[in-house]
Design a protein around this motif. Structure first.
Motif, mmCIF file in Angstrom:
data_model
loop_
_atom_site.group_PDB
_atom_site.id
_atom_site.type_symbol
_atom_site.label_atom_id
_atom_site.label_comp_id
_atom_site.label_asym_id
_atom_site.label_seq_id
_atom_site.Cartn_x
_atom_site.Cartn_y
_atom_site.Cartn_z
ATOM 1 N N LEU A 85 0.853 -1.185 0.000
ATOM 2 C CA LEU A 85 0.000 0.000 0.000
ATOM 3 C C LEU A 85 0.892 1.239 0.000
ATOM 4 C CD1 LEU A 85 -2.571 -1.019 2.769
ATOM 5 C CD2 LEU A 85 -2.791 -1.330 0.305
ATOM 6 N N VAL A 86 0.641 2.138 -0.927
ATOM 7 C CA VAL A 86 1.293 3.444 -0.930
ATOM 8 C C VAL A 86 0.271 4.439 -0.401
ATOM 9 C CG1 VAL A 86 2.431 5.206 -2.330
ATOM 10 C CG2 VAL A 86 2.680 2.784 -2.944
ATOM 11 N N TRP A 87 0.581 5.108 0.684
ATOM 12 C CA TRP A 87 -0.434 5.892 1.382
ATOM 13 C C TRP A 87 0.135 7.206 1.897
ATOM 14 C CZ3 TRP A 87 0.840 6.291 6.647
ATOM 15 C CH2 TRP A 87 1.757 5.347 7.122
ATOM 16 N N GLY A 88 -0.733 8.049 2.445
ATOM 17 C CA GLY A 88 -0.312 9.367 2.898
ATOM 18 C C GLY A 88 -0.419 9.524 4.401
ATOM 19 N N PHE A 89 0.566 10.218 4.996
ATOM 20 C CA PHE A 89 0.523 10.550 6.423
ATOM 21 C C PHE A 89 -0.440 11.723 6.615
ATOM 22 C CE2 PHE A 89 4.689 8.425 6.121
ATOM 23 C CZ PHE A 89 4.605 7.558 7.195
ATOM 24 N N SER A 90 -1.709 11.428 6.562
ATOM 25 C CA SER A 90 -2.732 12.478 6.519
ATOM 26 C C SER A 90 -2.932 13.196 7.845
ATOM 27 C CB SER A 90 -4.069 11.873 6.066
ATOM 28 O OG SER A 90 -4.426 10.777 6.897
ATOM 29 N N ALA A 91 -2.492 12.604 8.957
ATOM 30 C CA ALA A 91 -2.721 13.218 10.266
ATOM 31 C C ALA A 91 -1.557 14.098 10.718
ATOM 32 C CB ALA A 91 -2.982 12.133 11.314
ATOM 33 N N LEU A 121 4.691 10.385 2.292
ATOM 34 C CA LEU A 121 4.170 9.136 1.759
ATOM 35 C C LEU A 121 4.674 7.963 2.580
ATOM 36 C CD1 LEU A 121 4.602 9.683 -2.084
ATOM 37 C CD2 LEU A 121 2.481 9.785 -0.776
ATOM 38 N N GLY A 122 3.802 7.000 2.822
ATOM 39 C CA GLY A 122 4.154 5.791 3.540
ATOM 40 C C GLY A 122 4.039 4.577 2.633
ATOM 41 N N LEU A 123 4.703 3.497 3.036
ATOM 42 C CA LEU A 123 4.686 2.245 2.273
ATOM 43 C C LEU A 123 4.518 1.096 3.250
ATOM 44 C CD1 LEU A 123 5.196 0.817 -0.512
ATOM 45 C CD2 LEU A 123 7.613 0.732 0.152
ATOM 46 N N SER A 124 3.500 0.278 3.054
ATOM 47 C CA SER A 124 3.236 -0.832 3.966
ATOM 48 C C SER A 124 2.934 -2.103 3.192
ATOM 49 C CB SER A 124 2.036 -0.520 4.870
ATOM 50 O OG SER A 124 2.310 0.579 5.712
ATOM 51 N N TYR A 130 -2.942 5.754 -2.085
ATOM 52 C CA TYR A 130 -2.656 6.311 -3.407
ATOM 53 C C TYR A 130 -2.360 5.249 -4.453
ATOM 54 C CZ TYR A 130 -2.499 10.755 -0.983
ATOM 55 O OH TYR A 130 -2.837 11.848 -0.233
ATOM 56 N N ASP A 131 -1.912 4.081 -4.020
ATOM 57 C CA ASP A 131 -1.662 3.014 -4.989
ATOM 58 C C ASP A 131 -1.606 1.678 -4.254
ATOM 59 O OD1 ASP A 131 -1.296 1.885 -7.456
ATOM 60 O OD2 ASP A 131 0.788 2.528 -7.698
ATOM 61 N N ILE A 132 -1.861 0.623 -4.996
ATOM 62 C CA ILE A 132 -1.848 -0.747 -4.478
ATOM 63 C C ILE A 132 -1.079 -1.602 -5.474
ATOM 64 C CG2 ILE A 132 -3.273 -2.757 -3.893
ATOM 65 C CD1 ILE A 132 -5.550 -0.660 -3.318
ATOM 66 N N LYS A 133 -0.118 -2.360 -4.973
ATOM 67 C CA LYS A 133 0.679 -3.223 -5.847
ATOM 68 C C LYS A 133 0.805 -4.603 -5.205
ATOM 69 C CE LYS A 133 3.545 0.716 -7.287
ATOM 70 N NZ LYS A 133 3.076 0.869 -8.665
ATOM 71 N N PRO A 134 0.867 -5.660 -5.990
ATOM 72 C CA PRO A 134 1.038 -7.003 -5.411
ATOM 73 C C PRO A 134 2.449 -7.181 -4.870
ATOM 74 C CG PRO A 134 1.117 -7.121 -7.797
ATOM 75 C CD PRO A 134 0.741 -5.709 -7.461
#
Length: 225
Positions: free
Chosen positions: A59-65, A102-105, A131-135
């Motif tokens: 998961l590519v995501w955002g540190f929204s807080a 941006l975070g990556l999990s 923001y994005d999803i990859k296998p």
């Protein structure tokens, strides 16, 4: 070169209503369950075709807080892993405080249900933009022999967790809380034995104290909306 404009394709829905208590890496707490809910424009079944064959996803995501920092970005941060007292270069950490937040999990994909992704082990707050999803591909993404600097070992579960039987938690909630709390969610610089902490979890404040290596859950107060 044109700047890239990112927009969420989905949002994470899970147990944590704030940053406090969230595991500091993904997959540390396998009993944390959540869902990836797609934005309307991306609720297209064909876009998920083949994903059921993968057991883990990135998961590519955002540190929204995060609150925007004043002035320029800071080249060093103080990782909790090092007690919050040692400065390291921001590129050598996974700190949320970075020029592009941006975070990556890597999380476990439990299933796909009604166009939503059921995941476990995420280190995300409820409402986090995705923001994005990859296998996850084992032969390309796994390097067990890699050196990992100051984070070579998994965090130590050094607290014994006591959850009184009379508190109204389900079995799954107790398992998740035991995993989370054993890692000591308190800030690295706080170790007050008399203080009662409150951690938002599944629509309530879970209250606890820590003394002599034992974390005791003292209460469970549902939010009033």
């Amino acid at each position: 070169m044109e700047e890239m404009v990112l927009k969420p394709v989905a949002h994470y829905r899970g147990s944590f209503g704030s940053k406090f208590g969230i595991p500091r890496q993904s997959s540390l707490c396998a009993h944390i369950h959540g869902r990836i809910v797609f934005e309307k424009a991306y609720q297209v079944p064909e876009a998920l075709r083949g994903l059921e064959g993968f057991s883990r996803i990135w998961l590519v995501w955002g540190f929204s807080a995060n609150k925007p920092a004043k002035g320029e970005w800071q080249p060093t941060v103080r990782p909790p892993r090092l007690g919050g007292n040692v400065a390291m270069g921001v590129w050598a950490t996974r700190s949320p405080y970075r020029p592009n937040p941006l975070g990556l999990s890597c999380v476990e994909l439990e299933g796909i249900e009604k166009g939503e992704l059921l995941v476990r082990g995420a280190d995300l707050m409820d409402g986090t933009p995705i923001y994005d999803i990859k296998p996850y591909i084992a032969y390309a993404d796994s390097y067990p022999e890699a050196s990992c600097g100051f984070a070579a070992e998994a965090p130590e579960r050094h607290l014994q967790v006591v959850i009184p039987e009379e508190l109204p938690f389900t079995r799954e909630q107790r398992l998740a809380l035991t995993e989370i709390l054993s890692l000591d969610p308190r800030p690295a610089y706080q170790d007050q034995t008399e203080k009662e902490y409150a951690m938002p979890f599944d629509g309530a404040d879970v209250r606890f104290t820590v003394k002599d290596g034992v974390l005791t859950v003292t209460g469970y107060l549902p939010f009033r909306y």
